[in-house]
Motif scaffolding. Structure first.
Motif, PDB file in Angstrom:
ATOM      1  N   MET A 184       0.802  -1.209   0.000  1.00  0.00           N
ATOM      2  CA  MET A 184       0.000   0.000   0.000  1.00  0.00           C
ATOM      3  C   MET A 184       0.840   1.266   0.000  1.00  0.00           C
ATOM      4  SD  MET A 184      -3.079   1.148  -0.011  1.00  0.00           S
ATOM      5  CE  MET A 184      -3.870  -0.422   0.312  1.00  0.00           C
ATOM      6  N   PRO A 187      -2.965   7.194  -1.641  1.00  0.00           N
ATOM      7  CA  PRO A 187      -3.422   7.631  -2.969  1.00  0.00           C
ATOM      8  C   PRO A 187      -3.377   9.145  -3.174  1.00  0.00           C
ATOM      9  CG  PRO A 187      -5.290   7.085  -1.590  1.00  0.00           C
ATOM     10  CD  PRO A 187      -4.072   6.709  -0.803  1.00  0.00           C
ATOM     11  N   CYS A 228      -2.327   3.090  -5.458  1.00  0.00           N
ATOM     12  CA  CYS A 228      -1.820   2.702  -4.143  1.00  0.00           C
ATOM     13  C   CYS A 228      -0.902   1.488  -4.233  1.00  0.00           C
ATOM     14  CB  CYS A 228      -2.965   2.418  -3.180  1.00  0.00           C
ATOM     15  SG  CYS A 228      -3.928   0.940  -3.578  1.00  0.00           S
TER      16      CYS A 228
END
Length: 313
Positions: A184, A187, A228
């Motif tokens: 991850m 974003p 992401c």
């Protein structure tokens, strides 16, 4: 050539005066540091030779317990070398320069990116507020809070961003795991959480509760939205509720969803392969919203999961 070498060495030394002697962070601008143009030894790049010599000397100084003050060089990646190949060629650890360059995951695509390279191993810890940091940067800062209070170590302001430098330090086991696990990345940057995952009162009115399947990250209209994680664009479109949206399939049952966008990049068409941290869209306020923000969801095996389990939300 000897005069040129002497001038450059003097300039680099003046640019690297200890922070404690200046009472302010050392100012560094990537656009003004010496540029390494080629990694091919046959090209006899003078800056590459000088950088190699400084790295070797700084390793010797650190081993003998003496103060290490790195200078900085720039190199624009012009092939498909990854972070580890470059670290091997420059003889400095990847954790010594990844944070300086905003690289917070090992899967980032580097071709065309100009890297700032210190001539010594060590950890550069960002001094910004935690809300502006990636998960890895936040962890670096959290693990060194006590050390950051000590003003004796070198501090740098690099293109407007402050760092503390810890010579010879490496990523901890946990930090290394974060870096190598490209699960991850955030974003958007400089966001504010306005609604979290789970039950909430409908923000559009009616006093009804509903299940919110993602997180709402308030950012100005037109803010950059990044993938992401590396994956394939599995869909994009527009509807009355989510406005403009895009979805990315990351494999192994995981997808990410980005909504209320003002625009989606032409390069992010369905079927396109995107890299972690790659620009895919611009934020907006399309669809049913009370203000500009990014609605961000993570799906795992057909069910939504709380994005905060994957990052510093």
């Amino acid at each position: 050539m000897a005069k040129i070498r002497a001038f450059l060495c003097a300039a680099l030394l003046l640019a690297a005066l200890p922070a404690k002697a200046q009472n302010a962070p050392i100012q560094i601008k990537k656009s003004r540091v010496p540029q390494i143009n080629s990694l091919n030894v046959r090209d006899k790049d003078f800056m590459l030779k000088q950088f190699d010599d400084e790295v070797e000397e700084n390793k010797r100084l650190f081993t003998s317990g003496k103060e290490v003050i790195p200078s900085f060089y720039a190199y624009t990646v012009n092939n498909d070398d990854d972070l580890f190949n470059l670290a091997g060629r420059f003889c400095i650890r990847y954790d010594s320069f990844c944070i300086l360059n905003g690289i917070t995951g090992s899967g980032e695509y580097l071709k065309g990116k100009t890297l700032l390279l210190p001539s010594a191993d060590g950890i550069f810890v960002p001094m910004e507020e935690s809300k502006n940091l990636s998960a890895l940067e936040f962890l670096l800062q959290k693990n060194r809070l006590a050390l950051l209070e000590d003003t004796k170590h070198l501090r740098y302001n690099i293109d407007g961003k402050d760092f503390a430098f810890f010579p010879g330090e490496k990523f901890t086991t946990t930090e290394r795991a974060f870096f190598l696990d490209t699960t991850m990345q955030l974003p958007v940057k400089n966001y504010r959480i306005t609604s979290r995952y789970g039950q909430r009162t409908n923000p559009l009115g009616g006093n009804k509760t509903q299940f919110h399947r993602g997180v709402d990250m308030a950012v100005p209209n037109g803010s950059s939205v990044f993938a992401c994680k590396s994956g394939t664009v599995s869909g994009r479109g527009e509807n009355a509720v989510y406005g403009k949206w895009i979805q990315i399939d990351h494999g192994r049952g995981m997808t990410s969803f980005y909504a209320h966008l003002s625009s989606i990049l032409d390069s992010a068409q369905k079927g396109a392969v995107v890299r972690a941290g790659e620009l895919i869209a611009k934020s907006g306020s399309t669809g049913q919203v009370t203000g500009p923000h990014l609605h961000f969801e993570i799906w795992l095996n057909g069910k939504t999961v709380d994005p905060s389990a994957y990052g510093n939300f």
